[in-house]
Structures are given as C-alpha cells and as structure tokens.
Scaffold this active site. Structure first.
Site, PDB file in Angstrom:
ATOM      1  N   LYS A 106      -8.929  -9.641  15.103  1.00 30.06           N
ATOM      2  CA  LYS A 106      -9.891 -10.275  14.827  1.00 30.06           C
ATOM      3  C   LYS A 106      -9.662 -11.855  15.045  1.00 30.06           C
ATOM      4  O   LYS A 106      -8.832 -12.264  15.815  1.00 30.06           O
ATOM      5  CB  LYS A 106      -9.931 -10.476  13.104  1.00 30.06           C
ATOM      6  N   LYS A 111      -3.947   2.610   8.672  1.00 32.36           N
ATOM      7  CA  LYS A 111      -3.221   3.337   8.284  1.00 32.36           C
ATOM      8  C   LYS A 111      -3.343   4.172   6.985  1.00 32.36           C
ATOM      9  O   LYS A 111      -3.110   4.932   6.239  1.00 32.36           O
ATOM     10  CB  LYS A 111      -1.404   2.962   7.400  1.00 32.36           C
ATOM     11  N   ASP A 112      -4.358   3.565   5.604  1.00 30.65           N
ATOM     12  CA  ASP A 112      -5.043   3.812   4.851  1.00 30.65           C
ATOM     13  C   ASP A 112      -5.652   5.061   4.997  1.00 30.65           C
ATOM     14  O   ASP A 112      -5.260   6.273   4.058  1.00 30.65           O
ATOM     15  CB  ASP A 112      -5.826   3.176   3.713  1.00 30.65           C
ATOM     16  N   ARG A 130      -8.709  -9.526   3.698  1.00 32.98           N
ATOM     17  CA  ARG A 130      -8.912  -9.468   4.619  1.00 32.98           C
ATOM     18  C   ARG A 130      -8.072 -10.006   5.370  1.00 32.98           C
ATOM     19  O   ARG A 130      -7.510 -11.829   4.664  1.00 32.98           O
ATOM     20  CB  ARG A 130     -10.343 -10.420   5.204  1.00 32.98           C
ATOM     21  N   GLU A 131      -7.631 -10.121   6.894  1.00 33.69           N
ATOM     22  CA  GLU A 131      -6.502 -10.823   7.648  1.00 33.69           C
ATOM     23  C   GLU A 131      -6.989 -11.884   8.248  1.00 33.69           C
ATOM     24  O   GLU A 131      -8.474 -12.098   8.216  1.00 33.69           O
ATOM     25  CB  GLU A 131      -6.525  -9.829   8.755  1.00 33.69           C
ATOM     26  N   PRO A 166     -20.682  -3.908  15.838  1.00 37.99           N
ATOM     27  CA  PRO A 166     -19.599  -3.374  16.498  1.00 37.99           C
ATOM     28  C   PRO A 166     -18.981  -3.122  17.090  1.00 37.99           C
ATOM     29  O   PRO A 166     -18.609  -5.157  17.400  1.00 37.99           O
ATOM     30  CB  PRO A 166     -20.473  -2.356  17.631  1.00 37.99           C
ATOM     31  N   ASN A 216     -10.410   1.667   1.286  1.00 34.33           N
ATOM     32  CA  ASN A 216     -10.668   0.865   2.683  1.00 34.33           C
ATOM     33  C   ASN A 216     -11.135   2.353   3.878  1.00 34.33           C
ATOM     34  O   ASN A 216     -11.501   2.253   4.857  1.00 34.33           O
ATOM     35  CB  ASN A 216      -8.972   0.921   3.431  1.00 34.33           C
ATOM     36  N   LYS A 251      -7.143   1.577  -3.859  1.00 37.86           N
ATOM     37  CA  LYS A 251      -7.311   1.024  -2.455  1.00 37.86           C
ATOM     38  C   LYS A 251      -7.287   1.615  -1.720  1.00 37.86           C
ATOM     39  O   LYS A 251      -8.168   1.655  -0.612  1.00 37.86           O
ATOM     40  CB  LYS A 251      -5.868   0.864  -2.604  1.00 37.86           C
ATOM     41  N   CYS A 261      -4.684  -2.508   7.712  1.00 42.14           N
ATOM     42  CA  CYS A 261      -4.663  -1.073   6.880  1.00 42.14           C
ATOM     43  C   CYS A 261      -5.413  -0.225   6.942  1.00 42.14           C
ATOM     44  O   CYS A 261      -5.400   1.329   6.490  1.00 42.14           O
ATOM     45  CB  CYS A 261      -5.452  -2.345   4.979  1.00 42.14           C
ATOM     46  N   THR A 285       0.830  -1.394   0.160  1.00 43.18           N
ATOM     47  CA  THR A 285       0.067  -0.008   0.268  1.00 43.18           C
ATOM     48  C   THR A 285       0.962   1.096   0.051  1.00 43.18           C
ATOM     49  O   THR A 285       1.811   1.259   0.860  1.00 43.18           O
ATOM     50  CB  THR A 285      -0.812  -0.319   1.109  1.00 43.18           C
ATOM     51  N   TYR A 331     -19.635  -5.044   7.597  1.00 44.45           N
ATOM     52  CA  TYR A 331     -18.850  -4.243   8.652  1.00 44.45           C
ATOM     53  C   TYR A 331     -19.959  -3.456   9.361  1.00 44.45           C
ATOM     54  O   TYR A 331     -20.021  -1.817   9.440  1.00 44.45           O
ATOM     55  CB  TYR A 331     -18.526  -3.299   7.786  1.00 44.45           C
ATOM     56  N   PHE A 337      -7.350  -6.378  -1.840  1.00 42.43           N
ATOM     57  CA  PHE A 337      -8.379  -5.924  -1.228  1.00 42.43           C
ATOM     58  C   PHE A 337      -8.729  -7.350  -0.405  1.00 42.43           C
ATOM     59  O   PHE A 337      -9.242  -7.974  -0.905  1.00 42.43           O
ATOM     60  CB  PHE A 337      -9.872  -5.680  -2.405  1.00 42.43           C
TER      61      PHE A 337
END
Length: 414
Positions: free
Chosen positions: A333, A278-279, A149-150, A267, A223, A219, A275, A123, A264, A147
């Site tokens: 997560k 910082k993004d 997901r962790e 809560p 995000n 990108k 990402c 990135t 998303y 793109f």
C-alpha cells in the site's frame, strides 16, 4: 493497571499506545534499535497516528504512561495483563501458523507473572487458545483478535468497528477478565465513538465476548471474506480486460447496490500483506475434514490473478529486444513500509522465470538486490532503465512516464 505487551509491530505497538492513555504499559521487544527509537519518541514503523501519539507524548501535549524495554522481568513482573502480539508466520509445509513465538512469550510471562491474565493478539489457528490452556493447565489465557489495516493500526484501535474477546463461556473468571479487557480497549478509543450510531440501531462500540475458538474463527473468516472481495473484483477486472470492456464503469455500477457497497473493490495484482494470505491458507487448512469449495477457490484465485497480470506485462514487452521491467515499490500500500507477501513479488517472480530482466525501486529496502534483481533508490535512473514500469498502486512520482506504467489501480487509492 500494569500491562505488558510482547511485540512492537503494528498490532502490539498500537495496542500499547492505546492502553497507555489510562494504564501503565511496558512494551517488550527483542530489537534494541526499536526500543531505543520508541523511548526517544520515534516510531519504528510507518503509521501516521502512532507517530502523532509519540510526538504528542514527547512534547507533553498527550502524556502517555508508556515505556519500551528489552527486559522481560521489567515488562512482566507484577503485570495484571500481558498482551502477546508476536508474529505468527504461516508455515507452508505444515499448513499451520508458526506459533512458537507465542509459546515462548507465554513461558516468559509465567516466569515473572504467574497470575497475570494473558491475552493473545497474534493470529492463531482455530482451536489454538483452548489447546494451549489445556496443554499448559493454565486457565488465565484468553484471546482477542485484531481488525487493523496496515499503516492505520492505531487509528483503527481508536475507531474500532467492534471489540471481540474470547474466553471459555463456562469459566466465570475468564469471562470477567475478557469483559475487563474489552472495556479497557473501549476506554482508550476516541471518546466520540461512545455516541456513534451503529447500523443495527445500537450506540457505541460493539463489544462481543465469545468462546476462544469462536473468536479465532471470527478473525480468520473476516479476513478471508475481505480476500474474497479482492479476488472477486480482480476477476471482474480480468474479465473486462480480456473482453475489452471498461472495468471501472462495471465496478461503479455493481457497487452502487448498497448490499455490495464500495469497499475492497479497487483492482490490484492480488491480495497480500501481513494477514490475508496467511489467514486464508490457515482457514483452508482448518477445513481439512470439512466440505468446502469456496475457501480453496479464494486461495487459487489469487494465484490465477498473478498469472494473468504477469502475462499482460509479458505482452507489453514482447516486441522489445532484451527488455527491462521495473518494479515500482514492493510494498502493498501507499504510505507503508511492509512488503511481506505483497502480490507484486509474485508477479516479479513469474517475470523472472520467463527470463525477463527486472529492476526494483524500493527506497525502504537497504539491500543491493532483491531475489537477485538490483535494487535502486534513484527514481530517475529507475525510470530511464525500465521499458515497462509495474506499479500495484499509482503514485504521482510516475506521472512523467505514465506511458510506461502498467497498473490496475483504477481508483488511485488502496
């Protein structure tokens, strides 16, 4: 083709394994332990699909043309493409991504492969690729955002929402290289993706070749929108909690609108991870001479949410003499080993600033303390010592002490 990949984190390793189904891939890393693990068929990161791929490769069920190495010459010599997936952390003082690892990798590639196409997957700031091409007088550098997901990086490469590659639109050779790279990524995807129906009526994986600067903007804006979603539903939750309302009922009703949807919306203590923090900050920095209100508000909303959560926890322990707050997992997560910029750390620091004793349960952290708070791997002792246990995400390991738990995980999912 021979493809080199610099970096074996979530991005680099998932791309390397995807491409190694049809191409010769050499993955370069600077950590000997990671290289040794990969060459023995074991994943150095937590990702179910990566582990499955490596297991199948070791057993011969799904042979991959993949090798990890510490040697730049082995990785880059005669490479047709060199994919750079090195970390670019955000420098708070400069308001800019630290791109030094990218520049070092580009230099190493050119030492051994002067004609390879370099694809930056790290990135980077908007406008960086063109600036690098100009500064180095190197017209064989393109950009392809990820793109992912962790913890689901390889799965998301196998089932991509879209493939985007950036190349100067007036450079025919670069555009051709970008299209070739896009087709290589599509080739490695799950074969079922070729026949999937998209919302716009098209079939297959959308492949988009745009200018390098437009690809970089895609990108960061993507995000930042996801960060906006997180911040929005967190502020909805803050309102409902403050007014004694049922947050979940409100979210369920709001998200039944198909224009809003259910993504998303669970809560949390704030957005975090590799990402989003910082993004969003980099995009805000890119707005330095452009009018805006919303982007700055997203960044500020994340800070405000952590303040609110910390205050809620302080209320919970206000009647306890010399309380101890337990932090259950530093990771963002479930099923992850990453706690970079996790929101729970911000909450933890706010509690410590108020003089609260904090203990951390984090089985993936092999250190005796974290920010001067003791770390334990003994879950039973952790539960016993904690007056309140703070968990960004629920885990059934906590069921026997549910009366101690503070979480905003209403849907019990990431």
């Amino acid at each position: 083709m021979k493809i080199a990949v610099a970096g074996t984190g979530y991005v680099g390793l998932s791309v390397a394994l995807l491409l190694s189904q049809h191409h010769e891939v050499h993955a370069l890393d600077i950590v000997p332990e990671k290289v040794e693990l990969l060459n023995s068929g074991k994943s150095p990161i937590v990702d179910t699909e990566i582990t499955r791929f490596l297991d199948r490769n070791t057993s011969g069920e799904r042979p991959l043309n993949f090798q990890a190495t510490l040697d730049p010459a082995q990785a880059y010599t005669d490479a047709d493409y060199a994919v750079i997936a090195t970390p670019t952390n955000y420098d708070e003082k400069r308001n800019y991504f630290d791109t030094s690892s990218v520049e070092a990798a580009v230099s190493a590639v050119r030492t051994h492969a002067p004609n390879a196409w370099i694809v930056i997957k790290s990135t980077i700031p908007v406008g960086y690729t063109q600036q690098l091409r100009d500064n180095l007088n190197d017209d064989r550098i393109i950009f392809s955002p990820e793109f992912l997901r962790e913890g689901e990086a390889l799965y998301d490469n196998l089932h991509p929402s879209r493939i985007v590659v950036g190349a100067p639109v007036d450079d025919e050779a670069s555009v051709g290289a970008a299209k070739t790279f896009a087709s290589m990524l599509a080739q490695g995807a799950d074969p079922k993706e070729a026949s999937r129906r998209n919302d716009d009526g098209t079939t297959g994986i959308p492949e988009l070749v745009v200018g390098t600067t437009e690809a970089e903007a895609i990108k960061l804006f993507a995000n930042t929108y996801l960060a906006l979603r997180v911040a929005y539903f967190n502020e909805l939750d803050t309102y409902a909690e403050s007014r004694g309302l049922n947050t979940r009922d409100i979210i369920d009703g709001v998200c039944l609108d198909p224009r809003i949807g259910g993504g998303y919306n669970n809560p949390s203590f704030g957005y975090g991870g590799y990402c989003l923090p910082k993004d969003t900050k980099q995009l805000l920095a890119n707005y330095s001479t452009v009018p805006q209100n919303l982007i700055e508000a997203i960044v500020e909303a994340n800070r405000t949410r952590k303040d609110f959560v910390a205050d809620e926890i302080l209320d919970r322990v206000s009647g306890i003499s010399n309380p101890t707050v337990g932090i259950y997992r530093l990771t963002m997560k479930s099923g992850s080993d990453n706690f970079r910029q996790s929101a729970i750390q911000g909450v933890m620091k706010r509690l410590k600033a108020k003089g609260i004793n904090v203990i951390v349960y984090e089985p993936t952290l092999n250190k005796p303390d974290f920010f001067s708070s003791p770390v334990t791997h003994d879950l039973g002792a952790f539960k016993a010592q904690s007056d309140v246990i703070v968990a960004n995400r629920w885990n059934n390991d906590l069921a026997d002490v549910s009366y101690k738990i503070y979480t905003r995980d209403l849907f019990r999912r990431d």
